[in-house]
Write a protein that holds these residues in place. Structure first.
Motif, short mmCIF file in Angstrom:
data_model
loop_
_atom_site.label_atom_id
_atom_site.label_comp_id
_atom_site.label_asym_id
_atom_site.label_seq_id
_atom_site.Cartn_x
_atom_site.Cartn_y
_atom_site.Cartn_z
N SER A 225 38.27 43.33 35.79
CA SER A 225 38.84 42.07 36.24
C SER A 225 38.05 41.49 37.40
O SER A 225 37.56 42.23 38.27
N PRO A 226 37.94 40.15 37.46
CA PRO A 226 37.31 39.52 38.64
C PRO A 226 38.04 39.86 39.93
O PRO A 226 37.44 39.82 41.01
N ASP A 227 39.32 40.19 39.82
CA ASP A 227 40.12 40.53 41.00
C ASP A 227 40.04 42.02 41.36
O ASP A 227 40.65 42.45 42.34
N ALA A 228 39.31 42.79 40.58
CA ALA A 228 39.28 44.24 40.81
C ALA A 228 38.62 44.58 42.14
O ALA A 228 37.62 43.99 42.53
N ASN A 229 39.20 45.56 42.81
CA ASN A 229 38.63 46.10 44.04
C ASN A 229 38.27 47.56 43.77
O ASN A 229 39.14 48.44 43.84
N ILE A 230 37.03 47.79 43.43
CA ILE A 230 36.59 49.13 43.03
C ILE A 230 36.75 50.13 44.17
O ILE A 230 37.19 51.27 43.96
N ASP A 231 36.43 49.72 45.38
CA ASP A 231 36.53 50.63 46.52
C ASP A 231 37.98 51.07 46.74
O ASP A 231 38.25 52.25 47.00
N MET B 146 45.35 45.00 35.23
CA MET B 146 46.41 45.49 34.36
C MET B 146 47.63 45.97 35.13
O MET B 146 48.76 45.95 34.61
N CYS B 147 47.44 46.39 36.36
CA CYS B 147 48.56 46.88 37.17
C CYS B 147 49.67 45.83 37.29
O CYS B 147 50.85 46.17 37.33
N LEU C 47 43.91 49.98 37.17
CA LEU C 47 43.65 49.55 38.55
C LEU C 47 42.62 48.43 38.61
O LEU C 47 42.67 47.57 39.49
N VAL C 48 41.67 48.43 37.68
CA VAL C 48 40.56 47.48 37.77
C VAL C 48 40.35 46.68 36.48
O VAL C 48 39.51 45.78 36.44
N THR C 49 41.09 46.98 35.43
CA THR C 49 40.88 46.35 34.13
C THR C 49 41.56 45.00 34.03
O THR C 49 42.67 44.81 34.53
N LYS C 50 40.92 44.08 33.35
CA LYS C 50 41.43 42.73 33.17
C LYS C 50 42.73 42.74 32.37
O LYS C 50 42.82 43.36 31.31
#
Length: 249
Positions: free
Chosen positions: A212-218, A166-167, A188-191
């Motif tokens: 999102s598949p592109d999310a970087n949780i860390d 979403m960013c 930061l992490v949502t599709k």
């Protein structure tokens, strides 16, 4: 022959079906090109035995849901999952964070709990049982997005899966980042895909579209900590819609 369509719900609040009923201007156009054979929220009859497209809302929570989904998958050429509950487990999956057996025993007594809970399953998204062909995320769904994806279904087109978070949408909209004020936001992490509507209206994202598949949780945790907020608070919010996807063990 118009495609025969059924709309049904598993465990949910019927919010996504209500969204469909609110599409007063567009629904007549849709009905002009499909045979709406059954709509659980609006129909008084029974679901037919034959149909082409199944639009399903809600999470899987019972053995009966599993049996229904398998029949649907054997019958329908296309299965569309709409809403957070159907796609990620949504709010119903929060039940996975507690000891449900103990809760049943507290309410019904240890002797009757097993009988009352017979057939109950840990809440999960539809794709934990059957293959899903098209997805409309969100809580509730966005009508324009639903219509776009439905048009792809009816034309036999593949839907474009958005991998960005979403960013990226907030950058395009020139929305000021909530983290500059120390406010937690799941963008930061949502599709992406909704046009960052909530953040554009001054509300932080709650993650209803799924991770999102592109999310970087860390990396998200690092940003959260850098904004002076607890990572556990971030995870608490992310769990609202994404517990079944393994946000937290």
């Amino acid at each position: 022959m118009a495609p025969r369509v059924v709309v049904l719900s598993l465990a949910s609040d019927f919010g996504c079906q209500v969204q469909l009923s609110n599409m007063t201007d567009q629904i007549l156009d849709v009905l002009g090109v499909i045979d709406l054979s059954y709509w659980q929220l609006a129909s008084s009859g029974h679901m037919p035995s034959e149909y082409d497209v199944a639009i399903i809302e809600g999470a899987v929570t019972t053995d009966e849901h599993v049996e229904l989904l398998r029949r649907v998958r054997d019958t329908a050429a296309v299965v569309m999952a709409i809403g957070a509950c159907a796609n990620t487990g949504g709010v119903p999956a929060l039940a996975n964070l507690v000891d449900s057996d103990a809760r049943y025993a507290t309410v019904y007594g240890s002797g009757d709990a097993a009988t009352v809970a017979r057939g109950r399953r840990s809440p999960a998204p539809i794709d934990s049982v059957i293959e899903v062909d098209y997805r409309v995320p969100g809580c509730p769904i966005d009508p324009p997005e639903f219509l776009r994806i439905l048009s792809h279904v009816l034309q036999g087109m593949k839907d474009r899966v958005i991998d960005q978070t979403m960013c990226a949408s907030c950058k395009i909209n020139e929305t000021v980042c909530f983290y500059e004020s120390g406010v937690l936001c799941m963008g930061l992490v949502t599709k992406a895909g909704c046009g960052a509507r909530c953040t554009s209206l001054g509300r932080p994202c709650t993650g209803c579209r799924g991770i999102s598949p592109d999310a970087n949780i860390d990396s998200a945790h690092t940003i959260v900590a850098g904004a002076g907020r607890a990572v556990s608070d971030f995870e608490d919010i992310l769990c609202i819609y994404n517990t079944a996807k393994g946000v937290r063990a």
